[in-house]
Design a protein around this motif. Structure first.
Motif, PDB file in Angstrom:
ATOM      1  N   ASP A 541       0.866  -1.180   0.000  1.00  0.00           N
ATOM      2  CA  ASP A 541       0.000   0.000   0.000  1.00  0.00           C
ATOM      3  C   ASP A 541       0.902   1.229   0.000  1.00  0.00           C
ATOM      4  O   ASP A 541       1.773   1.354   0.877  1.00  0.00           O
ATOM      5  N   PHE A 542       0.697   2.145  -0.934  1.00  0.00           N
ATOM      6  CA  PHE A 542       1.601   3.300  -1.043  1.00  0.00           C
ATOM      7  C   PHE A 542       0.897   4.410  -1.813  1.00  0.00           C
ATOM      8  O   PHE A 542      -0.238   4.260  -2.296  1.00  0.00           O
ATOM      9  N   LYS A 543       1.598   5.540  -1.955  1.00  0.00           N
ATOM     10  CA  LYS A 543       1.096   6.662  -2.747  1.00  0.00           C
ATOM     11  C   LYS A 543       2.061   6.908  -3.906  1.00  0.00           C
ATOM     12  O   LYS A 543       3.272   6.785  -3.745  1.00  0.00           O
ATOM     13  N   VAL A 544       1.506   7.273  -5.052  1.00  0.00           N
ATOM     14  CA  VAL A 544       2.323   7.675  -6.195  1.00  0.00           C
ATOM     15  C   VAL A 544       2.148   9.175  -6.405  1.00  0.00           C
ATOM     16  O   VAL A 544       1.014   9.664  -6.514  1.00  0.00           O
ATOM     17  N   HIS A 545       3.271   9.902  -6.433  1.00  0.00           N
ATOM     18  CA  HIS A 545       3.252  11.354  -6.658  1.00  0.00           C
ATOM     19  C   HIS A 545       3.806  11.650  -8.049  1.00  0.00           C
ATOM     20  O   HIS A 545       4.911  11.204  -8.394  1.00  0.00           O
ATOM     21  N   ASP A 546       3.063  12.397  -8.828  1.00  0.00           N
ATOM     22  CA  ASP A 546       3.541  12.882 -10.129  1.00  0.00           C
ATOM     23  C   ASP A 546       3.491  14.407 -10.061  1.00  0.00           C
ATOM     24  O   ASP A 546       2.414  15.009 -10.104  1.00  0.00           O
ATOM     25  N   MET A 547       4.644  15.056  -9.883  1.00  0.00           N
ATOM     26  CA  MET A 547       4.714  16.513  -9.720  1.00  0.00           C
ATOM     27  C   MET A 547       4.987  17.161 -11.067  1.00  0.00           C
ATOM     28  O   MET A 547       6.079  17.007 -11.634  1.00  0.00           O
ATOM     29  N   LEU A 548       3.981  17.904 -11.590  1.00  0.00           N
ATOM     30  CA  LEU A 548       4.038  18.433 -12.946  1.00  0.00           C
ATOM     31  C   LEU A 548       3.782  19.936 -12.952  1.00  0.00           C
ATOM     32  O   LEU A 548       3.015  20.450 -12.126  1.00  0.00           O
ATOM     33  N   PRO A 549       4.368  20.646 -13.951  1.00  0.00           N
ATOM     34  CA  PRO A 549       4.166  22.101 -14.043  1.00  0.00           C
ATOM     35  C   PRO A 549       2.952  22.473 -14.912  1.00  0.00           C
ATOM     36  O   PRO A 549       2.896  23.568 -15.470  1.00  0.00           O
ATOM     37  N   PHE A 550       1.974  21.553 -15.059  1.00  0.00           N
ATOM     38  CA  PHE A 550       0.805  21.826 -15.893  1.00  0.00           C
ATOM     39  C   PHE A 550      -0.366  20.971 -15.405  1.00  0.00           C
ATOM     40  O   PHE A 550      -0.203  20.040 -14.621  1.00  0.00           O
TER      41      PHE A 550
END
Length: 622
Positions: A541-550
């Motif tokens: 069990d985990f979190k996925v972070h996608d950090m995007l400038p849009f």
């Protein structure tokens, strides 16, 4: 002739006051060296301040100034924001030994004998010739009383040299100033700094500021605004009573009958239990306790052991608690791992007590030294006589190799470890008046052993996991060095692009594969798939972070979105079984090949980096 000699000897015999006794035997109270005399004085003053603040439910804010005065003397100033002391009590509190409110109270408190701060006043006047200077104020709008005090050692009574009202900017509190022969030392375990650091750990609700002789300021900030749960006073328990004490209680009780005497003089004796005790002792419940003989008192005492009596109440104790011990250790040490425990209350000789233990490992701690032991009794650090303390003996009796630590010669283990041991009791059985070590009471030793073993098992599991992760790391390094070269060589032979070896590495390692696949939609935009494949034998069990400038469009499933300036953190909660796969999809309306190449790496939150391939893994984010 013999009679005459006896009469002459009788003329030379006289009583001495307790102050006069300690004047000649000050080493008993901890004034046996220049550095220790200073630590003892600071300890007694800070203990008083903490107790006073807690009894009034005031978050302690304590200032400690230490200044050099001449070649061998120092001036100690301790100032607090407590409730203050009424004018009439100031001389007795600071200049009369064996005077206090806690000696007869059966509840947890830092000091009980009433010797502490007055002993420091006595030591100061003996070594410097200067009186104690005290200011105290009991509330806003009330006058601040200033006194200069000394102790008349012949009578153990205070001598007031000066008494006046002064201006003081505090709304309430107490300030004491003492000049004495002492030494301020740094860089050793037995020092003012280490004492205050230890005090701050087990009193995380207190703020303590130290001004050192060289002008350096050290702040021990509070880690919580939560006050300790107040300890309630209880009656003595029958299992802790000795014959002489019982006879004294019988002689001076206000009760006229034995049964009411039992019910109202002891804890956990109700009407039925009192009847059982009387029956077991063969004594009449209506017997007048004042007329009971020694033999009858002995029968009553024996009956206490025969009749089943409930354990004493434990609301007389105020343990620190696992969470606050954790916060205290975390605040003062830079470490990789912390575990804490608070044992259930236990009893020795009728006295309830609680043992608490915290263990900290790794980080900036020295790897090759013996472990550091921090001993506490009723939230007070014990800096001296470590070898004579039950806490040390309990630690030495444990076989530490089974918990992953070396133990050369069967003594204290070695390794980057701090072990905190706190004993809270209504009557801490110290080995001496200086209160430096706890006696070898079997019940206390057993509880310490059990508590230490409990946190050590948690440490052992952590070390085992770290060892497994280290081996995985080493294996992955080898694989990621070999496979890329093989893939590159094969691609050159077949005249194709070098393939992504991430899935192969994840499969070989038995890891979680999390990677981003970007495909053009033919209209200047892209479709993105975040592919998750669990090659391990465990559910994650985990979190996925996608950090995007849009902004993204049409995400499936919907993420949580956190704006971060001009960027966005898209967060998906993922739960994936062993061997399973999942895909997160979204699209972006316009995205060039150059922008695609600059997309940031995905972040997996909640797993160790050794378990994840294709993304950056972190244990947690703020």
């Amino acid at each position: 002739m013999a009679t005459l000699i006896a009469e002459e000897l009788a003329k030379n015999q006289k009583s001495i006051s307790v102050a006069e006794f300690f004047e000649k035997n000050r080493q008993i109270l901890g004034f046996d060296s220049a550095p220790r005399s200073l630590i003892t004085t600071v300890k007694e003053a800070v203990d008083n301040s903490l107790d006073a603040c807690e009894e009034s439910q005031i978050l302690p804010d304590i200032l400690l100034h230490i200044e050099r005065s001449g070649k061998d003397n120092v001036v100690v100033i301790v100032e607090d924001n407590g409730p203050g002391i009424v004018k009439e009590q100031i001389p007795k509190v600071f200049a009369k030994l064996l005077y206090g409110s806690r000696f007869h109270a059966l509840k947890q408190s830092r000091g009980q004998q009433g010797i502490g701060i007055s002993a420091s006043v006595l030591y100061a006047q003996l070594t410097s010739g200067h009186p104690a200077k005290v200011i105290s104020k009991i509330g806003p709008g009330k006058p601040a009383h200033y006194c200069e005090l000394m102790i008349n050692t012949s009578t153990n009574e205070p001598e007031i040299l000066r008494d006046e009202v002064v201006e003081w900017d505090r709304p309430h509190g107490t300030r004491i100033e003492l000049e004495m022969e002492a030494a301020y030392v740094k860089g050793r375990r037995q020092s003012i700094y280490e004492y205050l650091k230890s005090t701050a750990i087990v009193n995380p609700h207190a703020r303590i500021t130290l001004f050192e002789p060289d002008g350096n300021e050290v702040l021990f900030e509070r880690a919580t605004d939560k006050m300790p749960v107040p300890a309630n006073e209880i009656l003595p328990h029958p299992h802790g009573i000795e014959l002489g004490k019982l006879m004294k209680m019988l002689r001076y009780t206000e009760r006229q009958k034995l049964s009411p005497f039992l019910r109202y003089s002891f804890s956990k004796i109700g009407h039925l239990t009192a009847e059982e005790i009387c029956k077991a002792s063969g004594l009449d419940p209506d017997l007048d306790p004042h007329e009971m003989s020694r033999d009858q008192s002995k029968k009553l005492l024996d009956a206490f052991a025969k009749v089943k009596i409930m354990a004493p109440p434990t609301d007389c104790l105020s343990p620190i608690g696992e969470d606050l011990i954790y916060k205290g250790l975390e605040k003062e040490f830079s470490v990789d791992f912390i575990a804490t425990t608070t044992r259930a209350p236990a009893v020795f000789s009728g006295n309830p007590f609680v043992v608490e233990v915290g263990i900290a490992y790794g980080g900036a701690l020295h790897k090759d030294d013996r472990i550091e032991i921090m001993r506490f009794a009723n939230r007070v650090p014990l800096l001296y006589q470590q070898g004579g303390c039950v806490a040390t003996h309990a630690i030495e009796s444990i076989k530490w190799k089974q918990y992953g630590l070396n133990q050369p010669g069967g003594a204290l283990p070695s390794g980057p470890v701090v072990l905190l041991i706190h004993v809270a009791s209504t009557n801490v059985p110290f080995t001496s008046e200086s209160k430096d070590a706890i006696a070898d009471i079997p019940e206390i030793k057993d509880e310490i052993e059990l508590a230490v073993k409990e946190v050590s098992r948690k440490l052992s599991r952590y070390l085992s996991k770290q060892d497994t992760l280290k081996k995985r790391r080493e294996k992955e390094i080898i694989i990621t060095k070999v496979l890329p070269k093989m893939a590159q060589k094969l691609a050159q032979t077949l005249k194709r692009e070098t393939p992504d070896i991430g899935p192969v590495v994840a499969k070989v390692m038995g890891n979680l594969l999390v990677h981003r696949v970007v495909e053009s939609d033919g209209n200047g935009g892209v479709n993105v798939a975040i592919k998750v494949k669990n090659f391990s034998a465990k559910k994650y069990d985990f979190k996925v972070h996608d950090m995007l400038p849009f902004n993204i469009e049409g995400p499936v499933p919907q993420p949580k979105v956190i704006a971060m300036g001009n960027d966005y953190d898209y967060i998906w909660d993922v739960s994936i079984s062993a061997g399973a796969s999942k895909v997160i999809r979204y699209s972006v309306a316009t995205l060039s090949d150059n922008e695609v190449s600059k997309l940031p790496v995905l972040i997996v939150e909640g797993l160790d980096e050794e378990l994840v391939t294709g993304s950056k893994a972190i244990r947690g984010v703020n």
